[in-house]
Design an enzyme around this catalytic site. Structure first.
Site, short mmCIF file in Angstrom:
data_model
loop_
_atom_site.label_atom_id
_atom_site.label_comp_id
_atom_site.label_asym_id
_atom_site.label_seq_id
_atom_site.Cartn_x
_atom_site.Cartn_y
_atom_site.Cartn_z
N LEU A 26 -25.02 1.51 53.91
CA LEU A 26 -25.58 0.83 55.08
C LEU A 26 -26.41 1.85 55.84
O LEU A 26 -26.01 3.01 55.95
CB LEU A 26 -24.48 0.27 56.01
CG LEU A 26 -23.67 -0.93 55.54
CD1 LEU A 26 -22.63 -1.29 56.62
CD2 LEU A 26 -24.55 -2.14 55.24
N ASP A 27 -27.55 1.43 56.39
CA ASP A 27 -28.35 2.32 57.22
C ASP A 27 -27.52 2.79 58.41
O ASP A 27 -26.59 2.10 58.86
CB ASP A 27 -29.60 1.61 57.73
CG ASP A 27 -30.56 1.24 56.61
OD1 ASP A 27 -30.51 1.90 55.55
OD2 ASP A 27 -31.35 0.31 56.80
N ARG A 28 -27.89 3.93 58.93
CA ARG A 28 -27.16 4.52 60.06
C ARG A 28 -27.02 3.53 61.22
O ARG A 28 -25.95 3.40 61.82
CB ARG A 28 -27.90 5.77 60.53
CG ARG A 28 -27.23 6.50 61.69
CD ARG A 28 -28.01 7.75 62.06
NE ARG A 28 -27.32 8.54 63.07
CZ ARG A 28 -27.73 9.73 63.50
NH1 ARG A 28 -28.84 10.26 63.02
NH2 ARG A 28 -27.04 10.39 64.43
N THR B 74 -27.26 0.26 61.14
CA THR B 74 -26.70 -1.03 60.75
C THR B 74 -25.19 -0.96 60.84
O THR B 74 -24.57 -0.01 60.35
CB THR B 74 -27.11 -1.41 59.32
OG1 THR B 74 -28.53 -1.42 59.21
CG2 THR B 74 -26.56 -2.77 58.93
N ARG C 293 -35.02 -5.39 56.62
CA ARG C 293 -35.91 -4.83 57.63
C ARG C 293 -37.37 -5.04 57.24
O ARG C 293 -38.20 -5.41 58.07
CB ARG C 293 -35.58 -3.36 57.83
CG ARG C 293 -34.16 -3.12 58.33
CD ARG C 293 -33.73 -1.66 58.21
NE ARG C 293 -34.55 -0.80 59.05
CZ ARG C 293 -34.38 0.51 59.13
NH1 ARG C 293 -33.44 1.11 58.42
NH2 ARG C 293 -35.16 1.25 59.92
#
Length: 233
Positions: free
Chosen positions: A53-55, A57, A154
């Site tokens: 997961l992105d930072r 998110t 995104r």
């Protein structure tokens, strides 16, 4: 303490907060805490992430305790055999239902098929002027990516001109500035809310859910949106 939402002998899942890196990264040297190390310390066992997961998110992040389970789950994610749902707040009023079929380039320039479906759960219009508009409009959506490309949601939402609020890379800088100055909000409003998969050891169907974090709920509150649970099956 990390919120553990699932644990058995082979797998463990947490509800990752916004702003927490999965593991150390050369592109985020400012970070001092990482989900991987925090979870290892919390449960006292070696764990390995099976996806990312992105930072910024939040939401469901799955780890494996053993190498065999890690490899099996990696394979499910790579083959798009898992079911994933996300909640996001986007700029503008979005269509009620929409499919986004838009290929995305890898870092080396190779194009990959990418497909996302979403439905609009709620819309909000607040009395804050934005640009030439007297009000600001937003939509809460539930997104289901059918493929797992880097930054897929995104990039897809940016492509249809409804970027995710708080997305610095693919979002709207003017909106992000508005949220910072008006509400002191720096979070990206993207949350991994549900994950379904076949257990690599028991072959059981597992379905996990993760509640929204405080900052996401705060934004929904000042937008006068209703609790998400009323719109989900």
């Amino acid at each position: 303490m990390l919120e553990i939402i699932y644990q058995d002998e082979y797998l463990i899942a947490i509800n990752k907060p916004h702003g927490l890196l999965v593991h150390q990264s050369s592109i985020a040297r400012d970070a001092t805490e990482f989900a991987l190390q925090m979870l290892r310390d919390q449960v006292g066992r070696h764990v390995s992430p099976v996806h990312r997961l992105d930072r910024k998110t939040s939401g469901i992040l799955l780890f494996a305790f053993d190498k065999e389970s890690e490899i099996a789950m990696h394979q499910q994610f790579m083959n798009s055999e898992t079911g994933k749902k996300y909640l996001a707040i986007l700029r503008g009023f979005t269509p009620d239902i929409m499919d986004i079929d838009y290929p995305l380039a890898k870092e080396n320039g190779t194009m990959q098929d990418a497909f996302t479906s979403f439905r609009t759960l709620q819309k909000a219009e607040i009395n804050v002027a934005f640009g030439k508009h007297p009000t600001s409009r937003y939509s809460l959506v539930e997104a289901t990516p059918k493929t797992g490309r880097m930054h897929q949601l995104r990039r897809h939402f940016s492509h249809i001109l409804h970027p995710i609020i708080g997305d610095r890379t693919h979002g709207c800088n003017k909106q992000n500035k508005l949220f910072l100055e008006q509400w002191n909000m720096t979070t990206m409003l993207l949350h991994a809310s549900e994950l379904s998969f076949i257990h690599p050891k028991t072959s059981q169907s597992i379905h996990l859910k993760a509640n929204l974090h405080t900052e996401f709920i705060r934004v929904m509150d000042f937008m006068k949106m209703k609790p998400v649970a009323q719109f989900l099956s």
